[in-house]
Motif scaffolding. Structure first.
Motif, PDB file in Angstrom:
ATOM      1  N   LEU A   5       0.830  -1.200   0.000  1.00 28.07           N
ATOM      2  CA  LEU A   5       0.000   0.000   0.000  1.00 28.07           C
ATOM      3  C   LEU A   5       0.868   1.255   0.000  1.00 28.07           C
ATOM      4  CD1 LEU A   5      -1.979  -1.735   2.670  1.00 28.07           C
ATOM      5  CD2 LEU A   5      -3.277  -0.652   0.855  1.00 28.07           C
ATOM      6  N   GLY A   6       0.561   2.194  -0.921  1.00 23.77           N
ATOM      7  CA  GLY A   6       1.236   3.483  -0.885  1.00 23.77           C
ATOM      8  C   GLY A   6       2.087   3.810  -2.090  1.00 23.77           C
ATOM      9  N   SER A   7       2.085   2.967  -3.118  1.00 21.95           N
ATOM     10  CA  SER A   7       2.920   3.242  -4.288  1.00 21.95           C
ATOM     11  C   SER A   7       2.142   3.040  -5.587  1.00 21.95           C
ATOM     12  CB  SER A   7       4.150   2.337  -4.297  1.00 21.95           C
ATOM     13  OG  SER A   7       4.876   2.484  -5.505  1.00 21.95           O
ATOM     14  N   ASN A   8       2.350   3.976  -6.526  1.00 17.29           N
ATOM     15  CA  ASN A   8       1.782   3.867  -7.869  1.00 17.29           C
ATOM     16  C   ASN A   8       2.828   3.419  -8.879  1.00 17.29           C
ATOM     17  OD1 ASN A   8      -1.012   4.377  -8.179  1.00 17.29           O
ATOM     18  ND2 ASN A   8      -0.691   6.518  -7.584  1.00 17.29           N
ATOM     19  N   ASP A   9       3.974   2.972  -8.387  1.00 13.14           N
ATOM     20  CA  ASP A   9       5.059   2.550  -9.264  1.00 13.14           C
ATOM     21  C   ASP A   9       4.745   1.182  -9.859  1.00 13.14           C
ATOM     22  OD1 ASP A   9       7.471   1.653 -10.392  1.00 13.14           O
ATOM     23  OD2 ASP A   9       8.677   2.709  -8.899  1.00 13.14           O
ATOM     24  N   PRO A  10       4.721   1.034 -11.182  1.00 13.58           N
ATOM     25  CA  PRO A  10       4.430  -0.279 -11.773  1.00 13.58           C
ATOM     26  C   PRO A  10       5.442  -1.359 -11.390  1.00 13.58           C
ATOM     27  CG  PRO A  10       5.123   1.296 -13.460  1.00 13.58           C
ATOM     28  CD  PRO A  10       4.889   2.075 -12.213  1.00 13.58           C
ATOM     29  N   SER A  11       6.614  -0.951 -10.906  1.00 11.41           N
ATOM     30  CA  SER A  11       7.598  -1.958 -10.507  1.00 11.41           C
ATOM     31  C   SER A  11       7.144  -2.729  -9.273  1.00 11.41           C
ATOM     32  CB  SER A  11       8.968  -1.314 -10.243  1.00 11.41           C
ATOM     33  OG  SER A  11       8.947  -0.508  -9.092  1.00 11.41           O
ATOM     34  N   ILE A  12       6.285  -2.114  -8.446  1.00 15.81           N
ATOM     35  CA  ILE A  12       5.810  -2.864  -7.281  1.00 15.81           C
ATOM     36  C   ILE A  12       4.743  -3.870  -7.693  1.00 15.81           C
ATOM     37  CG2 ILE A  12       3.879  -1.457  -6.402  1.00 15.81           C
ATOM     38  CD1 ILE A  12       5.297  -1.755  -3.615  1.00 15.81           C
ATOM     39  N   ASP A  13       4.038  -3.605  -8.808  1.00 14.70           N
ATOM     40  CA  ASP A  13       3.139  -4.612  -9.363  1.00 14.70           C
ATOM     41  C   ASP A  13       3.952  -5.842  -9.754  1.00 14.70           C
ATOM     42  OD1 ASP A  13       1.945  -2.015  -9.499  1.00 14.70           O
ATOM     43  OD2 ASP A  13       0.440  -2.781 -10.894  1.00 14.70           O
ATOM     44  N   ALA A  14       5.074  -5.584 -10.453  1.00 15.96           N
ATOM     45  CA  ALA A  14       5.948  -6.685 -10.855  1.00 15.96           C
ATOM     46  C   ALA A  14       6.535  -7.393  -9.642  1.00 15.96           C
ATOM     47  CB  ALA A  14       7.062  -6.161 -11.763  1.00 15.96           C
ATOM     48  N   GLU A  15       6.841  -6.634  -8.593  1.00 14.90           N
ATOM     49  CA  GLU A  15       7.392  -7.229  -7.381  1.00 14.90           C
ATOM     50  C   GLU A  15       6.407  -8.204  -6.736  1.00 14.90           C
ATOM     51  OE1 GLU A  15       9.531  -4.890  -4.184  1.00 14.90           O
ATOM     52  OE2 GLU A  15       7.696  -5.382  -3.068  1.00 14.90           O
ATOM     53  N   VAL A  16       5.152  -7.786  -6.638  1.00 11.70           N
ATOM     54  CA  VAL A  16       4.121  -8.642  -6.042  1.00 11.70           C
ATOM     55  C   VAL A  16       3.960  -9.929  -6.856  1.00 11.70           C
ATOM     56  CG1 VAL A  16       1.632  -8.810  -5.645  1.00 11.70           C
ATOM     57  CG2 VAL A  16       2.891  -6.804  -4.854  1.00 11.70           C
ATOM     58  N   LEU A  17       3.975  -9.799  -8.174  1.00  8.88           N
ATOM     59  CA  LEU A  17       3.881 -10.976  -9.032  1.00  8.88           C
ATOM     60  C   LEU A  17       5.108 -11.871  -8.880  1.00  8.88           C
ATOM     61  CD1 LEU A  17       2.391  -9.201 -12.127  1.00  8.88           C
ATOM     62  CD2 LEU A  17       1.457 -11.284 -11.162  1.00  8.88           C
ATOM     63  N   ALA A  18       6.278 -11.251  -8.770  1.00  5.59           N
ATOM     64  CA  ALA A  18       7.515 -12.022  -8.600  1.00  5.59           C
ATOM     65  C   ALA A  18       7.498 -12.786  -7.289  1.00  5.59           C
ATOM     66  CB  ALA A  18       8.730 -11.090  -8.651  1.00  5.59           C
ATOM     67  N   LEU A  19       6.967 -12.161  -6.238  1.00  9.52           N
ATOM     68  CA  LEU A  19       6.890 -12.826  -4.935  1.00  9.52           C
ATOM     69  C   LEU A  19       6.017 -14.071  -5.031  1.00  9.52           C
ATOM     70  CD1 LEU A  19       6.346 -11.000  -1.525  1.00  9.52           C
ATOM     71  CD2 LEU A  19       5.387 -13.241  -1.981  1.00  9.52           C
ATOM     72  N   ALA A  20       4.862 -13.931  -5.670  1.00  5.82           N
ATOM     73  CA  ALA A  20       3.941 -15.070  -5.803  1.00  5.82           C
ATOM     74  C   ALA A  20       4.576 -16.194  -6.610  1.00  5.82           C
ATOM     75  CB  ALA A  20       2.631 -14.623  -6.453  1.00  5.82           C
ATOM     76  N   MET A  21       5.195 -15.857  -7.734  1.00  3.29           N
ATOM     77  CA  MET A  21       5.819 -16.871  -8.571  1.00  3.29           C
ATOM     78  C   MET A  21       6.990 -17.544  -7.857  1.00  3.29           C
ATOM     79  SD  MET A  21       4.160 -17.204 -11.421  1.00  3.29           S
ATOM     80  CE  MET A  21       5.311 -17.981 -12.553  1.00  3.29           C
ATOM     81  N   GLN A  22       7.790 -16.745  -7.162  1.00  6.19           N
ATOM     82  CA  GLN A  22       8.933 -17.316  -6.446  1.00  6.19           C
ATOM     83  C   GLN A  22       8.470 -18.264  -5.343  1.00  6.19           C
ATOM     84  OE1 GLN A  22      12.075 -14.534  -5.435  1.00  6.19           O
ATOM     85  NE2 GLN A  22      12.689 -15.759  -3.659  1.00  6.19           N
ATOM     86  N   PHE A  23       7.369 -17.914  -4.692  1.00  2.00           N
ATOM     87  CA  PHE A  23       6.818 -18.779  -3.642  1.00  2.00           C
ATOM     88  C   PHE A  23       6.463 -20.146  -4.209  1.00  2.00           C
ATOM     89  CE2 PHE A  23       2.776 -20.185  -1.566  1.00  2.00           C
ATOM     90  CZ  PHE A  23       3.343 -20.643  -0.380  1.00  2.00           C
ATOM     91  N   TYR A  24       5.700 -20.158  -5.296  1.00  2.00           N
ATOM     92  CA  TYR A  24       5.306 -21.435  -5.904  1.00  2.00           C
ATOM     93  C   TYR A  24       6.521 -22.216  -6.399  1.00  2.00           C
ATOM     94  CZ  TYR A  24       0.315 -20.251  -5.932  1.00  2.00           C
ATOM     95  OH  TYR A  24      -0.974 -19.959  -5.560  1.00  2.00           O
ATOM     96  N   GLN A  25       7.446 -21.536  -7.058  1.00  2.00           N
ATOM     97  CA  GLN A  25       8.610 -22.221  -7.614  1.00  2.00           C
ATOM     98  C   GLN A  25       9.525 -22.762  -6.521  1.00  2.00           C
ATOM     99  OE1 GLN A  25       9.953 -19.011 -10.088  1.00  2.00           O
ATOM    100  NE2 GLN A  25       8.650 -19.583 -11.817  1.00  2.00           N
ATOM    101  N   SER A  26       9.612 -22.055  -5.390  1.00  2.00           N
ATOM    102  CA  SER A  26      10.460 -22.520  -4.288  1.00  2.00           C
ATOM    103  C   SER A  26       9.959 -23.825  -3.688  1.00  2.00           C
ATOM    104  CB  SER A  26      10.537 -21.453  -3.191  1.00  2.00           C
ATOM    105  OG  SER A  26       9.303 -21.351  -2.486  1.00  2.00           O
ATOM    106  N   LEU A  27       8.670 -24.107  -3.897  1.00  2.00           N
ATOM    107  CA  LEU A  27       8.083 -25.350  -3.397  1.00  2.00           C
ATOM    108  C   LEU A  27       8.170 -26.484  -4.416  1.00  2.00           C
ATOM    109  CD1 LEU A  27       4.972 -23.754  -1.679  1.00  2.00           C
ATOM    110  CD2 LEU A  27       6.861 -24.885  -0.509  1.00  2.00           C
ATOM    111  N   GLY A  28       8.666 -26.166  -5.613  1.00  2.12           N
ATOM    112  CA  GLY A  28       8.889 -27.207  -6.607  1.00  2.12           C
ATOM    113  C   GLY A  28       7.882 -27.260  -7.742  1.00  2.12           C
ATOM    114  N   LEU A  29       6.908 -26.329  -7.772  1.00  2.00           N
ATOM    115  CA  LEU A  29       5.928 -26.339  -8.866  1.00  2.00           C
ATOM    116  C   LEU A  29       6.564 -25.824 -10.154  1.00  2.00           C
ATOM    117  CD1 LEU A  29       2.640 -25.054  -7.178  1.00  2.00           C
ATOM    118  CD2 LEU A  29       3.231 -27.392  -7.815  1.00  2.00           C
ATOM    119  N   LYS A  30       6.249 -26.476 -11.251  1.00  2.00           N
ATOM    120  CA  LYS A  30       6.792 -26.097 -12.559  1.00  2.00           C
ATOM    121  C   LYS A  30       5.704 -25.786 -13.586  1.00  2.00           C
ATOM    122  CE  LYS A  30      11.208 -28.571 -12.213  1.00  2.00           C
ATOM    123  NZ  LYS A  30      11.111 -28.896 -10.786  1.00  2.00           N
TER     124      LYS A  30
END
Length: 421
Positions: A133-158
């Motif tokens: 909350l608090g940013s209009n920077d599109p890079s934080i949109d990418a950050e949130v998506l990266a966090l979700a993808m990294q979470f799934y991939q760290s558990l072994g999902l492909k």
């Protein structure tokens, strides 16, 4: 008559709960790396929060909420999702006033929806989510998506598929809204009653209808991407650029519509393409909600986040045959022979536990052979044996259950010996 568990709920028993703990710990580790802090909100809130925050035209509010009246005649609702409560907490505690912005939060906890139970879907389910909350920077949109993808991939999902779309700003959405009304209105009578009610209130929700998904007008409905103004289009292009820079594969789907009213600009879903996962492939969904904080009484504050079900994650892991590295065994099992040894084992076990070893002993006066069998069932790495002869000499026999080696060790040196191993 025995009392049964309520429909749509589950007991998570030992042997299974360890997998949940592993997943939750992985979520916390990744959030720590991204500098997201945990927040815990109540499991029930005033019903108005979800009516205003989630949206009165959504299936969640209209059909799925567990709502009750308390003794003070107040309408309360078990939380059906996490974002509204987190944003309410953000406003209540004036987190927008902190000098550290944006405010980056995550939550893990049970949610409640009255829907038809099916594979991977429960009436009580556990959701992990993040909110920035608090940013209009599109890079934080990418950050949130990266966090979700990294979470799934760290558990072994492909077998993952990231789908993104832009719902645009208020101006873009208004233009698209009118185009949808003009498109559907002449034949709205052919659609379900929910779609008919949504035509004027929120026509975007018609695109998310499961009953009429195969209607021919759905295939020719105006796409939001055709109505994006320059700002919205440039914002969405930036998000896509950042995802490409992060080597995150994605596809753009102009028909992607999230099921909650508060989304604008970036919307996304992560899906499982694993064979046998099921007809409902969505694992995670989220997006940007720049007007929600104001709707809940706070100042103008942009936000973006996602929510995902741990139950559906477990189903995806099963579909891909992923085995999580969960250790359910014990480090030491202490076998005792004779009353004096049995008394001494109490303090030995306590010393081992204080040193951090997962330790167990016999509590049922079993014979030596039965104690060894118990150690095997518990997958003990080491068995510590104390009999009357060993007690008299002040030693124990330590057996490595994998190698089969056995060594005599002074009782006073046992913790040190096992620590070195």
């Amino acid at each position: 008559m025995s009392i049964q568990i309520p429909r749509g709920t589950q007991d998570i028993l030992p042997g299974t709960v360890e997998y949940w703990q592993y997943i939750e710990q992985k979520a916390r580790e990744i959030c720590r790396a991204f500098n997201y802090k945990e927040v815990r909100t109540p499991m029930f809130e005033h019903t108005e929060l979800f009516q205003r925050g989630v949206g009165e035209t959504t299936d969640i509010v209209q059909k799925e909420m567990y709502t009750f009246t308390d003794r003070g005649d107040r309408s309360l609702t078990l939380r059906p999702e996490g974002t509204a409560g987190v944003v309410r907490s953000f406003v209540t505690h004036k987190m927008f006033g902190s000098p550290n912005q944006p405010t980056k939060l995550y939550y893990i906890g049970p949610m409640f929806r009255y829907e038809r139970p099916q594979a991977g879907r429960f009436r009580q389910f556990v959701q992990f989510g993040v909110e920035a909350l608090g940013s209009n920077d599109p890079s934080i949109d990418a950050e949130v998506l990266a966090l979700a993808m990294q979470f799934y991939q760290s558990l072994g999902l492909k077998s993952l598929r990231l789908v993104v779309n832009s719902l645009g700003d208020a101006e873009s959405r208004q233009a698209h809204r009118q185009a949808l009304i003009d498109h559907f209105k002449p034949r709205i009578g052919e659609f379900c009653s929910d779609c008919q009610n949504r035509l004027e209130k929120n026509p975007l929700r018609i695109l998310d209808c499961k009953k009429d998904r195969d209607h021919e007008l759905m295939k020719t409905a105006p796409a939001i991407t055709d109505y994006l103004n320059d700002y919205s289009r440039e914002y969405f292009e930036k998000v896509q650029q950042y995802l490409t820079d992060l080597n995150i594969e994605f596809v753009v789907d102009p028909n992607l519509v999230r099921g909650l009213d508060y989304y604008n600009h970036t919307a996304f879903e992560i899906m499982s393409e694993a064979e046998g996962f099921g007809a409902i492939t969505t694992l995670c969904g989220g997006g940007r909600y720049n007007g929600l904080v104001q709707d809940l009484g706070g100042p103008e504050t942009p936000g973006i986040g996602f929510g995902l079900s741990i139950e559906r994650l477990l189903s995806a892991l099963e579909a891909e045959g992923v085995e999580l590295p969960v250790d359910t065994g014990v480090d030491c099992y202490v076998v005792s022979l004779g009353d004096a040894a049995k008394d001494k084992v109490v303090s030995i076990v306590n010393d081992l536990r204080q040193a951090g070893f997962v330790t167990e002993k016999d509590y049922l006066d079993k014979k030596m052979k039965a104690q060894f069998k118990a150690a095997d069932r518990l997958e003990a790495k080491y068995v510590v044996v104390l009999g009357e002869d060993e007690l008299e000499k002040g030693v124990v026999n330590v057996k490595d259950m994998q190698k089969g080696d056995q060594n005599e060790v002074a009782i006073t040196e046992l913790v040190h010996y096992l620590t070195n191993l």
